[in-house]
Design an enzyme around this catalytic site. Structure first.
Site, PDB file in Angstrom:
ATOM      1  N   ASP A   1      23.141  18.110  43.791  1.00 31.17           N
ATOM      2  CA  ASP A   1      24.336  18.929  43.960  1.00 31.17           C
ATOM      3  C   ASP A   1      25.101  18.536  45.238  1.00 31.17           C
ATOM      4  OD1 ASP A   1      26.090  20.944  43.368  1.00 31.17           O
ATOM      5  OD2 ASP A   1      24.665  22.593  43.649  1.00 31.17           O
TER       6      ASP A   1
ATOM      7  N   SER B   1      15.854  20.222  37.511  1.00 35.64           N
ATOM      8  CA  SER B   1      14.827  21.213  37.919  1.00 35.64           C
ATOM      9  C   SER B   1      13.599  20.638  38.621  1.00 35.64           C
ATOM     10  CB  SER B   1      14.345  22.069  36.730  1.00 35.64           C
ATOM     11  OG  SER B   1      15.314  23.051  36.390  1.00 35.64           O
TER      12      SER B   1
ATOM     13  N   ASN C   1      23.302  25.048  40.935  1.00 36.28           N
ATOM     14  CA  ASN C   1      22.699  26.392  40.944  1.00 36.28           C
ATOM     15  C   ASN C   1      23.761  27.357  40.416  1.00 36.28           C
ATOM     16  OD1 ASN C   1      24.205  27.605  43.298  1.00 36.28           O
ATOM     17  ND2 ASN C   1      23.244  25.846  44.311  1.00 36.28           N
TER      18      ASN C   1
ATOM     19  N   ASP D   1      20.847   6.178  41.765  1.00 36.71           N
ATOM     20  CA  ASP D   1      21.509   7.323  42.376  1.00 36.71           C
ATOM     21  C   ASP D   1      22.535   7.836  41.361  1.00 36.71           C
ATOM     22  OD1 ASP D   1      23.271   8.983  43.781  1.00 36.71           O
ATOM     23  OD2 ASP D   1      23.208   7.739  45.599  1.00 36.71           O
TER      24      ASP D   1
HETATM   25  P1  ADP Z   1      16.911  21.087  41.042  1.00 34.61           P
HETATM   26  O1  ADP Z   1      17.379  22.166  41.982  1.00 34.61           O
HETATM   27  O2  ADP Z   1      17.437  21.260  39.632  1.00 34.61           O
HETATM   28  O3  ADP Z   1      15.435  20.897  41.103  1.00 34.61           O
HETATM   29  P2  ADP Z   1      17.416  18.791  42.816  1.00 34.61           P
HETATM   30  O4  ADP Z   1      18.738  18.183  43.095  1.00 34.61           O
HETATM   31  O5  ADP Z   1      16.708  19.478  43.918  1.00 34.61           O
HETATM   32  O6  ADP Z   1      17.653  19.757  41.543  1.00 34.61           O
HETATM   33  O7  ADP Z   1      16.446  17.681  42.245  1.00 34.61           O
HETATM   34  C1  ADP Z   1      16.457  17.178  40.935  1.00 34.61           C
HETATM   35  C2  ADP Z   1      15.955  15.748  40.908  1.00 34.61           C
HETATM   36  O8  ADP Z   1      17.012  14.880  41.336  1.00 34.61           O
HETATM   37  C3  ADP Z   1      14.787  15.458  41.834  1.00 34.61           C
HETATM   38  O9  ADP Z   1      13.854  14.674  41.119  1.00 34.61           O
HETATM   39  C4  ADP Z   1      15.420  14.657  42.974  1.00 34.61           C
HETATM   40  O10 ADP Z   1      14.510  13.717  43.508  1.00 34.61           O
HETATM   41  C5  ADP Z   1      16.513  13.932  42.267  1.00 34.61           C
HETATM   42  N1  ADP Z   1      17.666  13.479  43.093  1.00 34.61           N
HETATM   43  C6  ADP Z   1      18.051  13.883  44.328  1.00 34.61           C
HETATM   44  N2  ADP Z   1      19.179  13.238  44.724  1.00 34.61           N
HETATM   45  C7  ADP Z   1      19.507  12.404  43.689  1.00 34.61           C
HETATM   46  C8  ADP Z   1      20.548  11.442  43.462  1.00 34.61           C
HETATM   47  N3  ADP Z   1      21.497  11.212  44.376  1.00 34.61           N
HETATM   48  N4  ADP Z   1      20.561  10.781  42.277  1.00 34.61           N
HETATM   49  C9  ADP Z   1      19.624  10.997  41.342  1.00 34.61           C
HETATM   50  N5  ADP Z   1      18.615  11.867  41.487  1.00 34.61           N
HETATM   51  C10 ADP Z   1      18.548  12.558  42.657  1.00 34.61           C
END
Ligand code: ADP
Length: 192
Positions: A44, A133, A34, A20
């Site tokens: 985010d 992304s 974003n 995480d």
């Molecule tokens: P983007 O809008 O740039 O695609 P996202 O946050 O939707 O960003 O997702 C980017 C990646 O981060 C995805 O592979 C998602 O599974 C992963 N992700 C989501 N939450 C966490 C977290 N707490 N720690 C690490 N990776 C995460």
């Protein structure tokens, strides 16, 4: 499969791990933000929830001063880490996947590069990235993993001020994809 991989490039260690991003104790963690910088879902949302309101306060100031129309894709800015273990959050905005012919690869590489540059210019030693992304923005992770690894590697070949770059994958299957990509890149073949 082991859930970690590491390699030295010059003086810098690259680690690829499952975990995480909000739990990393690197100097900075990178937020897949974003352009609004006002928070969102995925990484985010998790960063703002755990880091608390100071992060959003600083993001608002950045919008008022430097980027009134939002942070352009491929750029990066730095704020406090608030209540996170990391002292700083580097916010970058990756491209939205629109089939691959709309400058997506270049913009994704820029997002990694801008974040790394900002870490160095702030005198930081360690930085952790999520897979930019590949969540809500829909970038195919096989392709994104190639760009992430290649960009970090090429940056570190020219820059030796960082001690560690961590690539944090949320799921085991995403980690396996990154590890598979790493093995196909020449410099990563001696990964263990
Ligand atoms: P983007 O809008 O740039 O695609 P996202 O946050 O939707 O960003 O997702 C980017 C990646 O981060 C995805 O592979 C998602 O599974 C992963 N992700 C989501 N939450 C966490 C977290 N707490 N720690 C690490 N990776 C995460």
């Amino acid at each position: 499969m082991f859930n970690m991989m590491e390699l030295m490039i010059g003086k810098t260690k690259i680690r690829i791990v499952q975990g995480d991003i909000t739990e990393q104790n690197t100097d900075a963690i990178v937020n897949a933000a974003n352009p609004s910088l006002m928070g969102g879902g995925g990484v985010d949302g998790a960063i703002h929830r755990k880091g608390g309101p100071k992060i959003l306060d600083e993001c608002k100031k950045i919008r008022e001063t430097k980027w009134p129309n939002g942070l352009p894709r491929g750029n990066a800015v730095i704020t406090t880490g608030g209540n996170l273990k990391a002292r700083y959050v580097i916010h970058t905005v990756g491209p939205i996947w629109r089939g691959g012919k709309h400058r997506e690869p270049g913009l994704l590489a820029e997002a990694y590069k801008s974040s790394l540059k900002l870490a160095v210019s702030n005198g930081l030693k360690t930085i952790a990235f999520p897979s930019i992304s590949t969540g809500a923005y829909g970038y195919p992770i096989e392709e994104a993993s190639k760009i992430a690894l290649k960009t970090v590697k090429e940056f570190l070949e020219k820059e030796d001020k960082l001690d560690e770059v961590v690539l944090v994958l949320f799921t085991q299957s995403d980690l396996d994809i990154y590890k598979k990509t790493a093995k196909t890149l020449e410099t990563f073949k001696n990964f263990h």
